[in-house]
Motif scaffolding. Structure first.
Motif, PDB file in Angstrom:
ATOM      1  N   PRO A   1       0.712  -1.180   0.002  1.00  0.00           N
ATOM      2  CA  PRO A   1      -0.247  -0.059   0.007  1.00  0.00           C
ATOM      3  C   PRO A   1       0.713   1.401   0.134  1.00  0.00           C
ATOM      4  O   PRO A   1       0.536   2.251  -0.744  1.00  0.00           O
ATOM      5  N   SER A   2       1.686   1.578   0.952  1.00  0.00           N
ATOM      6  CA  SER A   2       2.620   2.647   0.972  1.00  0.00           C
ATOM      7  C   SER A   2       3.196   3.186  -0.480  1.00  0.00           C
ATOM      8  O   SER A   2       3.386   4.127  -0.741  1.00  0.00           O
ATOM      9  N   GLU A   3       3.464   1.799  -1.281  1.00  0.00           N
ATOM     10  CA  GLU A   3       3.886   2.276  -2.524  1.00  0.00           C
ATOM     11  C   GLU A   3       2.787   2.646  -3.773  1.00  0.00           C
ATOM     12  O   GLU A   3       2.806   3.395  -4.247  1.00  0.00           O
ATOM     13  N   PHE A   4       1.689   1.790  -3.660  1.00  0.00           N
ATOM     14  CA  PHE A   4       0.643   2.049  -4.671  1.00  0.00           C
ATOM     15  C   PHE A   4       0.081   3.448  -4.261  1.00  0.00           C
ATOM     16  O   PHE A   4      -0.196   3.945  -5.328  1.00  0.00           O
ATOM     17  N   TYR A   5      -0.073   3.885  -2.984  1.00  0.00           N
ATOM     18  CA  TYR A   5      -0.257   5.167  -2.887  1.00  0.00           C
ATOM     19  C   TYR A   5       0.196   6.437  -3.319  1.00  0.00           C
ATOM     20  O   TYR A   5      -0.069   7.799  -3.495  1.00  0.00           O
TER      21      TYR A   5
ATOM     22  N   PHE B   1       5.923  -0.593 -10.731  1.00  0.00           N
ATOM     23  CA  PHE B   1       5.516  -1.671 -10.164  1.00  0.00           C
ATOM     24  C   PHE B   1       6.171  -2.969 -11.045  1.00  0.00           C
ATOM     25  O   PHE B   1       5.716  -4.144 -10.620  1.00  0.00           O
ATOM     26  N   GLY B   2       6.387  -2.819 -12.434  1.00  0.00           N
ATOM     27  CA  GLY B   2       6.858  -3.985 -13.244  1.00  0.00           C
ATOM     28  C   GLY B   2       5.579  -4.266 -13.840  1.00  0.00           C
ATOM     29  O   GLY B   2       4.328  -3.488 -14.015  1.00  0.00           O
TER      30      GLY B   2
ATOM     31  N   TYR C   1      -2.088  -5.985 -10.076  1.00  0.00           N
ATOM     32  CA  TYR C   1      -1.304  -6.533  -9.124  1.00  0.00           C
ATOM     33  C   TYR C   1      -1.701  -7.434  -8.188  1.00  0.00           C
ATOM     34  O   TYR C   1      -2.242  -6.799  -7.146  1.00  0.00           O
ATOM     35  N   ARG C   2      -1.295  -8.452  -7.901  1.00  0.00           N
ATOM     36  CA  ARG C   2      -1.405  -9.196  -6.680  1.00  0.00           C
ATOM     37  C   ARG C   2      -0.427  -8.923  -5.661  1.00  0.00           C
ATOM     38  O   ARG C   2       0.586  -8.916  -5.909  1.00  0.00           O
ATOM     39  N   TYR C   3      -0.988  -8.707  -4.435  1.00  0.00           N
ATOM     40  CA  TYR C   3      -0.307  -8.438  -3.229  1.00  0.00           C
ATOM     41  C   TYR C   3      -0.856  -8.729  -1.923  1.00  0.00           C
ATOM     42  O   TYR C   3      -1.907  -9.264  -1.787  1.00  0.00           O
ATOM     43  N   LEU C   4      -0.091  -8.820  -0.830  1.00  0.00           N
ATOM     44  CA  LEU C   4      -0.347  -9.321   0.519  1.00  0.00           C
ATOM     45  C   LEU C   4      -0.562  -7.922   1.255  1.00  0.00           C
ATOM     46  O   LEU C   4       0.814  -7.420   1.650  1.00  0.00           O
TER      47      LEU C   4
ATOM     48  N   LEU D   1      -7.938   5.926 -12.079  1.00  0.00           N
ATOM     49  CA  LEU D   1      -8.613   5.362 -10.890  1.00  0.00           C
ATOM     50  C   LEU D   1      -7.694   4.310 -10.308  1.00  0.00           C
ATOM     51  O   LEU D   1      -7.294   3.660 -11.214  1.00  0.00           O
ATOM     52  N   THR D   2      -7.718   4.141  -9.026  1.00  0.00           N
ATOM     53  CA  THR D   2      -7.110   2.924  -8.639  1.00  0.00           C
ATOM     54  C   THR D   2      -8.101   2.240  -7.586  1.00  0.00           C
ATOM     55  O   THR D   2      -9.138   2.911  -7.144  1.00  0.00           O
ATOM     56  N   GLN D   3      -7.945   1.006  -7.340  1.00  0.00           N
ATOM     57  CA  GLN D   3      -8.854   0.363  -6.602  1.00  0.00           C
ATOM     58  C   GLN D   3      -8.364  -1.082  -5.925  1.00  0.00           C
ATOM     59  O   GLN D   3      -7.168  -1.501  -6.699  1.00  0.00           O
TER      60      GLN D   3
END
Length: 169
Positions: free
Chosen positions: A88-92, A108-109, A127-130, A151-153
């Motif tokens: 999340p800290s990177e996605f944001y 993110f590749g 992108y799949r993440y935990l 948009l992001t979700q």
């Protein structure tokens, strides 16, 4: 009774041992040569140019994994930072209306999956993440026809969702 206590103690020890394991992106020092990162992680699967002549080296675990290790190196090949970017800290950091597909790709590749929604006129990269080492999620980036992020979700990852009864029970 002793056997149950021993089993519980061993289970606890295993959890603490796993929690203490170093992740691939840990243990690097800024300023060391990029060859140290490559020696430990192997050849990068993706390489992107950064401003100022640097490079971003990436080791994704997609499509089934939830991490991508990214090493930023400067123009002289020295490590600037090594981190896990699928979090999340990177996605944001993504900037709606400013970032392009190229910005998302470099940060993110390659996505785990892409799709196109014709009614929305949006291409979506997922992108799949935990999240918080607990929740399996997908993070989605929606791009307009010009390739601008609109948009992001985040959604639960259906790969890890338990089967649900069709009637909601």
């Amino acid at each position: 009774m002793v056997c149950k206590r021993l089993s519980a103690a061993l289970a606890c020890a295993a959890v603490f041992a796993l929690a203490g394991c170093a992740q691939p992106w840990q243990g690097f020092t800024a300023g060391e040569d990029q060859s140290a990162v490559i020696a430990r992680l192997g050849p990068p699967r993706e390489i992107y140019d950064l401003p100022g002549g640097g490079k971003r080296l990436m080791w994704p675990t997609q499509p089934m994994g939830e991490t991508t290790t990214a090493a930023d190196v400067d123009a002289s090949g020295k490590v600037v930072a090594v981190r896990q970017v699928l979090q999340p800290s990177e996605f944001y950091k993504a900037q709606i209306g400013t970032w392009t597909k190229q910005d998302v790709l470099v940060h993110f590749g390659r996505p785990e999956e892409t799709a196109y929604f014709p009614l929305m006129k949006r291409e979506v990269w997922s992108y799949r993440y935990l999240e918080n080492n607990v929740w399996y999620q997908l993070y989605h980036f929606y791009f307009d026809p010009e390739g601008i992020l609109r948009l992001t979700q985040k959604t639960p990852d259906p790969l890890h969702e338990p089967e649900r009864n069709r009637f909601g029970f």
